[in-house]
Design an enzyme around this catalytic site. Sequence first.
Site, PDB file in Angstrom:
ATOM      1  CB  SER A  26      -0.985   0.002   1.179  1.00 38.41           C
ATOM      2  OG  SER A  26      -0.332   0.182   2.400  1.00 38.41           O
ATOM      3  CG  ASN A 121      12.519   1.270   6.256  1.00 39.72           C
ATOM      4  OD1 ASN A 121      11.776   0.588   5.546  1.00 39.72           O
ATOM      5  ND2 ASN A 121      12.606   1.078   7.570  1.00 39.72           N
ATOM      6  CG  HIS A 123       9.941   1.760  11.942  1.00 48.49           C
ATOM      7  ND1 HIS A 123      10.108   0.392  11.882  1.00 48.49           N
ATOM      8  CD2 HIS A 123       9.707   2.053  13.243  1.00 48.49           C
ATOM      9  CE1 HIS A 123       9.980  -0.105  13.090  1.00 48.49           C
ATOM     10  NE2 HIS A 123       9.734   0.869  13.943  1.00 48.49           N
ATOM     11  CG  ASP A 159      13.718  -0.057  12.250  1.00 49.96           C
ATOM     12  OD1 ASP A 159      13.607   0.007  11.015  1.00 49.96           O
ATOM     13  OD2 ASP A 159      13.208  -0.951  12.938  1.00 49.96           O
ATOM     14  CD  GLU A 188       2.902   3.029   7.633  1.00 49.23           C
ATOM     15  OE1 GLU A 188       3.417   2.495   6.641  1.00 49.23           O
ATOM     16  OE2 GLU A 188       2.535   2.378   8.626  1.00 49.23           O
TER      17      GLU A 188
HETATM   18  C1  GRF Z   1       3.866  -0.603   6.726  1.00 48.28           C
HETATM   19  O1  GRF Z   1       3.219  -0.461   7.953  1.00 48.28           O
HETATM   20  C2  GRF Z   1       5.279  -0.108   6.814  1.00 48.28           C
HETATM   21  O2  GRF Z   1       5.437   0.990   7.664  1.00 48.28           O
HETATM   22  C3  GRF Z   1       6.015  -1.303   7.365  1.00 48.28           C
HETATM   23  O3  GRF Z   1       5.406  -2.412   6.758  1.00 48.28           O
HETATM   24  C4  GRF Z   1       4.083  -2.082   6.374  1.00 48.28           C
HETATM   25  C5  GRF Z   1       3.998  -2.325   4.909  1.00 48.28           C
HETATM   26  O4  GRF Z   1       2.691  -2.132   4.420  1.00 48.28           O
HETATM   27  N1  GRF Z   1       7.424  -1.177   7.122  1.00 48.28           N
HETATM   28  P1  GRF Z   1       2.458  -2.009   2.866  1.00 48.28           P
HETATM   29  O5  GRF Z   1       3.029  -3.279   2.241  1.00 48.28           O
HETATM   30  O6  GRF Z   1       3.126  -0.781   2.361  1.00 48.28           O
HETATM   31  O7  GRF Z   1       0.980  -1.960   2.703  1.00 48.28           O
END
Ligand code: GRF
Length: 209
Positions: A26, A121, A123, A159, A188
């Site tokens: 996503s 990245n 997180h 991280d 995010e």
């Molecule tokens: C997200 O919560 C990201 O922060 C973490 O893994 C998850 C990945 O979700 N690293 P997606 O595959 O981007 O939907």
Amino acid sequence: MPDVLTSTGDAMARKRVAVLISGRGSNMVSLIEAAKAQDYPAEIALVVSNRSDAAGLAHARGAGIATEVVDHTRFGKDREAFERALQAVLEQHRIELVCLAGFMRLLTPWFIERWPGRMLNIHPALLPAFKGLHTHERAIADGAKTHGATVHFVVPEMDSGPTIAQAEVPVLATDTPETLAARVLVVEHRIYPEALRRVADGIATIAAP
Ligand code: GRF
């Protein structure tokens, strides 16, 4: 009104980005959507997964984006051999920036040192709080009042790289890990495209050692 192309909006100037995924993708979708804007300084040129069954791959293909699978299980415990194969794919596609987006492999210094200030990245926590996995469960268990997400440059320590963008959400008394994760995911999807824009524009950079 006709669109006006400026030199910064010129497609030729866009940074070529690879998004590395292992699953749903996503965040990858949020980057693909953002990069459709004419003035966005990066194009999603490639999506790479270490798993051929990653759901995000189908979306990327549907969006007309090149995809590659580098299956880590082919390399057994040899992480560097996997990473050499990954690096070769990134070089074949002339990638300039790498975005990790739910990419569930620990990367060695060998690979990370090839992308100084050029690998990001996301997180799902307010770093430096809650490094590692299961961040939403741990935030609730710790009684955290706020939680959130961080986009950071990747450095060899997990991280831990310099923060590029961060966003907070409240933790509600009624939250389960799932409801909290859903609230975090909304931010995010906002901050990853913003952070990539800042890096591609050269506004966010990593300090030279
Ligand atoms: C997200 O919560 C990201 O922060 C973490 O893994 C998850 C990945 O979700 N690293 P997606 O595959 O981007 O939907």
